[in-house]
Design a protein around this motif. Structure first.
Motif, PDB file in Angstrom:
ATOM      1  N   GLU A  93       0.819  -1.208   0.000  1.00  7.54           N
ATOM      2  CA  GLU A  93       0.000   0.000   0.000  1.00  7.54           C
ATOM      3  C   GLU A  93       0.855   1.260   0.000  1.00  7.54           C
ATOM      4  O   GLU A  93       0.575   2.202  -0.726  1.00  7.54           O
ATOM      5  CB  GLU A  93      -0.928  -0.002   1.219  1.00  7.54           C
ATOM      6  CG  GLU A  93      -1.795  -1.251   1.356  1.00  7.54           C
ATOM      7  CD  GLU A  93      -2.799  -1.400   0.219  1.00  7.54           C
ATOM      8  OE1 GLU A  93      -3.125  -0.385  -0.432  1.00  7.54           O
ATOM      9  OE2 GLU A  93      -3.246  -2.537  -0.020  1.00  7.54           O
ATOM     10  N   LYS A  94       1.899   1.260   0.831  1.00  9.81           N
ATOM     11  CA  LYS A  94       2.804   2.414   0.882  1.00  9.81           C
ATOM     12  C   LYS A  94       4.080   2.038   1.628  1.00  9.81           C
ATOM     13  O   LYS A  94       4.127   1.028   2.339  1.00  9.81           O
ATOM     14  CB  LYS A  94       2.138   3.609   1.548  1.00  9.81           C
ATOM     15  CG  LYS A  94       1.699   3.360   2.980  1.00  9.81           C
ATOM     16  CD  LYS A  94       1.089   4.610   3.617  1.00  9.81           C
ATOM     17  CE  LYS A  94      -0.185   5.031   2.936  1.00  9.81           C
ATOM     18  NZ  LYS A  94      -0.822   6.200   3.604  1.00  9.81           N
ATOM     19  N   PHE A  95       5.121   2.845   1.462  1.00  4.42           N
ATOM     20  CA  PHE A  95       6.389   2.666   2.184  1.00  4.42           C
ATOM     21  C   PHE A  95       6.482   3.762   3.242  1.00  4.42           C
ATOM     22  O   PHE A  95       6.391   4.947   2.922  1.00  4.42           O
ATOM     23  CB  PHE A  95       7.574   2.751   1.213  1.00  4.42           C
ATOM     24  CG  PHE A  95       7.607   1.637   0.208  1.00  4.42           C
ATOM     25  CD1 PHE A  95       8.240   0.438   0.490  1.00  4.42           C
ATOM     26  CD2 PHE A  95       6.988   1.786  -1.029  1.00  4.42           C
ATOM     27  CE1 PHE A  95       8.266  -0.590  -0.434  1.00  4.42           C
ATOM     28  CE2 PHE A  95       7.009   0.764  -1.965  1.00  4.42           C
ATOM     29  CZ  PHE A  95       7.640  -0.434  -1.668  1.00  4.42           C
ATOM     30  N   VAL A  96       6.654   3.368   4.498  1.00  3.19           N
ATOM     31  CA  VAL A  96       6.620   4.326   5.608  1.00  3.19           C
ATOM     32  C   VAL A  96       7.907   4.250   6.420  1.00  3.19           C
ATOM     33  O   VAL A  96       8.583   3.220   6.436  1.00  3.19           O
ATOM     34  CB  VAL A  96       5.416   4.048   6.534  1.00  3.19           C
ATOM     35  CG1 VAL A  96       4.112   4.121   5.759  1.00  3.19           C
ATOM     36  CG2 VAL A  96       5.556   2.698   7.196  1.00  3.19           C
ATOM     37  N   PRO A  97       8.273   5.352   7.110  1.00  3.26           N
ATOM     38  CA  PRO A  97       9.458   5.335   7.978  1.00  3.26           C
ATOM     39  C   PRO A  97       9.270   4.332   9.117  1.00  3.26           C
ATOM     40  O   PRO A  97       8.166   4.149   9.630  1.00  3.26           O
ATOM     41  CB  PRO A  97       9.527   6.772   8.515  1.00  3.26           C
ATOM     42  CG  PRO A  97       8.762   7.586   7.520  1.00  3.26           C
ATOM     43  CD  PRO A  97       7.674   6.696   7.016  1.00  3.26           C
ATOM     44  N   ASP A 131      17.668   0.666   1.029  1.00  4.29           N
ATOM     45  CA  ASP A 131      18.129   2.000   0.640  1.00  4.29           C
ATOM     46  C   ASP A 131      17.224   3.096   1.178  1.00  4.29           C
ATOM     47  O   ASP A 131      17.693   4.165   1.582  1.00  4.29           O
ATOM     48  CB  ASP A 131      18.216   2.100  -0.892  1.00  4.29           C
ATOM     49  CG  ASP A 131      19.304   1.202  -1.467  1.00  4.29           C
ATOM     50  OD1 ASP A 131      20.165   0.748  -0.682  1.00  4.29           O
ATOM     51  OD2 ASP A 131      19.281   0.945  -2.682  1.00  4.29           O
ATOM     52  N   ALA A 132      15.922   2.837   1.205  1.00  2.00           N
ATOM     53  CA  ALA A 132      14.984   3.851   1.681  1.00  2.00           C
ATOM     54  C   ALA A 132      14.880   3.869   3.198  1.00  2.00           C
ATOM     55  O   ALA A 132      14.356   4.822   3.770  1.00  2.00           O
ATOM     56  CB  ALA A 132      13.613   3.602   1.068  1.00  2.00           C
ATOM     57  N   ASP A 133      15.389   2.812   3.858  1.00  2.00           N
ATOM     58  CA  ASP A 133      15.271   2.659   5.309  1.00  2.00           C
ATOM     59  C   ASP A 133      13.814   2.807   5.741  1.00  2.00           C
ATOM     60  O   ASP A 133      13.487   3.512   6.691  1.00  2.00           O
ATOM     61  CB  ASP A 133      16.160   3.680   6.037  1.00  2.00           C
ATOM     62  CG  ASP A 133      16.318   3.330   7.515  1.00  2.00           C
ATOM     63  OD1 ASP A 133      16.173   2.141   7.852  1.00  2.00           O
ATOM     64  OD2 ASP A 133      16.565   4.243   8.316  1.00  2.00           O
TER      65      ASP A 133
END
Length: 308
Positions: A93-97, A131-133
């Protein structure tokens, strides 16, 4: 390990076929409730609280209890009408911290293994997460129920962690009175933290309780403190009865075919008996032959006397 689910991770137009494996297992020590006198296991019956009678599995239904204590009975047909899904897709759904997700939400962990031609897109997704952590928030259908989960990387493997729904997290109904905290006390607490600071290594910790239980059980076994329950005796009896039943079945089948159902010893004894009777019959035959021979000799002597 055995895969418990197969599907695909989809993010954008990329699809990664994967297998799902349980990442954890419980090593909790389990006990059985037994009768202290003889070690017999305690059985629990399905008894109705109203009429006191035992209820068969076929007569058991699901019941939803309302806040005022009323019971709503749900049949199998009712349950079949509930929304469920058997989708084999793990949809991103999404990439979150990472810091935005409270660990309190995490429930159960699974390893994802790429399947077939999914190795390259799997590596692509893994590298993108590193890479995005960030963690990928996904929806997935497990056990016919949709759950929210996250994808994160552990070593070289993507891990799926199912999460509790927000309304399943309880809010504490108490407040903590801190009182006045003095600067000196805060400084001492900070010094204590620095003194105990270090890196986390799970192998440094050991389940002392499980180890102690295993040692205790082992010592009792070595000391002969074991209860021999009747379970093993009944099992042995069932085996003996089964063998007896098989022997009777074989004997009955032979009788039906007109065969002798006796034992091999009885058959060999039966074969020997006629041989003895035959031998007994031959003896009189020899006597008769000897008698004929004597008669012939006597007749020859008489003829010789007449000739002289």
């Amino acid at each position: 390990m055995r895969a418990i689910w197969k599907g695909a991770v989809s993010f954008g137009l990329v699809s990664v076929p994967v297998k799902l494996y349980a990442a954890t297992e419980s090593h909790d020590v389990s006990f059985r409730q037994v009768h202290a006198k003889d070690g017999g296991r305690i059985k629990y019956q399905r008894v109705c609280s109203l009429d006191g009678e035992e209820v068969a599995y076929a007569d058991i239904a699901k019941g939803y209890e309302t806040e005022d204590g009323e019971m709503v009975i749900l049949t199998d047909d009712d349950m079949a009408e509930l929304p469920s899904t058997s989708s084999r897709e793990i949809a991103v759904e999404k990439f979150v911290p990472r810091e935005q997700i409270d660990p309190l939400l995490f429930e159960k962990s699974y390893y994802l293994e790429p399947e077939g031609a999914g190795a390259k897109p799997y590596a692509l997704l893994r590298q993108a997460l590193l890479d995005a952590d960030r963690m990928a928030v996904v929806t997935v259908a497990l056990r016919q129920r949709t759950s929210i989960a996250v994808l994160r990387v552990k070593d070289d493997v993507i891990v799926l962690q199912t999460m509790m729904w927000p309304d399943e997290i309880r809010t504490p109904d108490f407040s903590v009175e801190t009182g006045d905290v003095k600067p000196q006390e805060v400084k001492m607490a900070q010094m204590l933290v620095e003194t105990l600071a270090g890196d986390f290594d799970a192998t440094e910790f050991e389940d002392d309780y499980a180890g102690a239980v295993e040692a205790l059980v082992k010592s009792k076994i070595e000391g002969g403190e074991i209860k021999r329950t009747e379970t093993s005796t009944k099992t042995s009896g069932e085996v003996v009865d089964l063998l007896a039943a098989l022997q009777k079945s074989v004997a009955a089948a032979k009788t039906a075919r007109g065969e002798d159902s006796g034992s091999s010893d009885e058959k060999s004894a039966a074969k020997k008996a006629p041989a003895k009777k035959t031998a007994a019959k031959k003896a009189p035959a020899k006597k008769a032959a000897a008698k004929k021979s004597t008669t012939k000799k006597t007749a020859a002597k008489k003829q010789a006397k007449k000739a002289s």
